[in-house]
Design a protein around this motif. Sequence first.
Motif, short mmCIF file in Angstrom:
data_model
loop_
_atom_site.label_atom_id
_atom_site.label_comp_id
_atom_site.label_asym_id
_atom_site.label_seq_id
_atom_site.Cartn_x
_atom_site.Cartn_y
_atom_site.Cartn_z
N VAL A 1 0.87 -1.17 0.00
CA VAL A 1 -0.02 0.03 -0.02
C VAL A 1 0.75 1.38 -0.14
O VAL A 1 0.51 2.05 -0.78
CB VAL A 1 -1.00 -0.11 1.38
CG1 VAL A 1 -1.68 1.28 1.17
CG2 VAL A 1 -1.93 -0.84 1.09
N GLU A 2 1.98 1.15 0.88
CA GLU A 2 2.78 2.54 1.05
C GLU A 2 3.43 2.78 -0.35
O GLU A 2 3.75 3.81 -0.73
CB GLU A 2 3.71 2.31 2.38
CG GLU A 2 3.06 2.28 3.46
CD GLU A 2 3.88 1.83 4.71
OE1 GLU A 2 5.02 1.40 4.38
OE2 GLU A 2 3.54 1.85 5.99
N ALA A 3 3.92 1.50 -0.87
CA ALA A 3 4.92 1.70 -2.18
C ALA A 3 3.89 2.15 -3.34
O ALA A 3 4.35 2.94 -4.00
CB ALA A 3 5.28 0.18 -2.51
N LEU A 4 2.45 1.72 -3.34
CA LEU A 4 1.61 2.28 -4.49
C LEU A 4 1.39 3.85 -3.98
O LEU A 4 1.31 4.36 -5.16
CB LEU A 4 0.28 1.42 -4.22
CG LEU A 4 -0.63 1.63 -5.80
CD1 LEU A 4 0.38 0.82 -6.72
CD2 LEU A 4 -1.86 0.58 -5.39
N ASN A 5 1.05 3.95 -2.95
CA ASN A 5 0.94 5.66 -2.63
C ASN A 5 2.26 6.41 -2.97
O ASN A 5 2.00 7.42 -3.17
CB ASN A 5 0.38 5.73 -1.19
CG ASN A 5 -0.95 5.29 -0.85
OD1 ASN A 5 -1.60 5.81 -1.92
ND2 ASN A 5 -1.21 5.02 0.30
N ALA A 6 3.28 5.83 -2.82
CA ALA A 6 4.42 6.76 -3.15
C ALA A 6 5.00 6.23 -4.53
O ALA A 6 6.14 6.97 -4.94
CB ALA A 6 5.54 6.05 -2.14
N LYS A 7 4.23 5.63 -5.34
CA LYS A 7 4.60 5.74 -6.88
C LYS A 7 5.81 4.61 -7.06
O LYS A 7 6.29 5.20 -8.04
CB LYS A 7 4.73 6.91 -7.36
CG LYS A 7 3.28 7.87 -7.36
CD LYS A 7 3.39 9.08 -8.18
CE LYS A 7 2.18 9.98 -7.70
NZ LYS A 7 2.31 11.21 -8.58
#
Length: 292
Positions: free
Chosen positions: A73-79
């Motif tokens: 989730v964090e990686a997706l939000n951080a692109k």
Amino acid sequence: MKSMFRATRLLAALTLGLATTLAASAQTLRIAVTDIVGLENLQREYAPFQKILSDKSGMKVELFPVPNRTAAVEALNAKKIDLVLTGPAEYVVFKKRTDAKLVVGFSRPEYYGSVVTLVGSGVDGVEDLKGKKVALGDVGSTSRHLAPIQVLADLGLQPQRDVQVMHINRNVAVEAMKRGDVAAIGINRTDLPGLSKKFPDVVFKVIARGRDLPNDVLLAGAHVPDAVVSNMKKVFTENSEALISAVLLGPDENQKFRGMAFIPNIADSDYNYVRKMYATIGQPQFATFVGD
């Protein structure tokens, strides 16, 4: 003069469109899979799929390992990643926390949860489980935790009050059921043949079968252009046989997809039954992964 202006505008639009297409074709897409930890494991399961998807889409697709669902989730939000393949229980949290876009469903034939006991146990229906212990799988598992819990709720029990839920390994749970320490276990359909083979002296009895569960799903981050998402949908539709064959080359985890199809027309509402499961276990906000 007006015709010249219109021609100039048209040329500019065509040039922009061509530039966008070329940019999309050159784009690198990083993909994560939430139930596989470690790059070596990810490559073993998905390297053939990665290669076919790259070839057919004209984009460079890279595998990106994540240690857990929250990190994804964090990686997706951080692109840091662009695509993520995840299960139905995970999807509702991704949607809540990332506003991810649905790309395509990965169907899992006969994907449902069941409540199982032993012939001769005296348990003939879920009503007989009231006040007793029920063993379920990993906390947060769609088919081995949330689905069996919802089966009990759908058939009239209040799981948080009427049964004592335990989370233990399937084989250990069967041994406990043989001893009479637990009254039933929650599993998915694919577990039963293996358990029957491992415990040939046991005759299992399914006392409740859940409804078919929603598909696993490939998501795109909110930052991924709609044109890229549309192109990926087209790639899966036009190359489904090759991509399915590539998925099934994964020797371990990917065998759950045997007999699968890609589902391009999926909707967020398809996952409302999973949201109902979260509410049943007392987490109606869908904001955190159960068990993390």
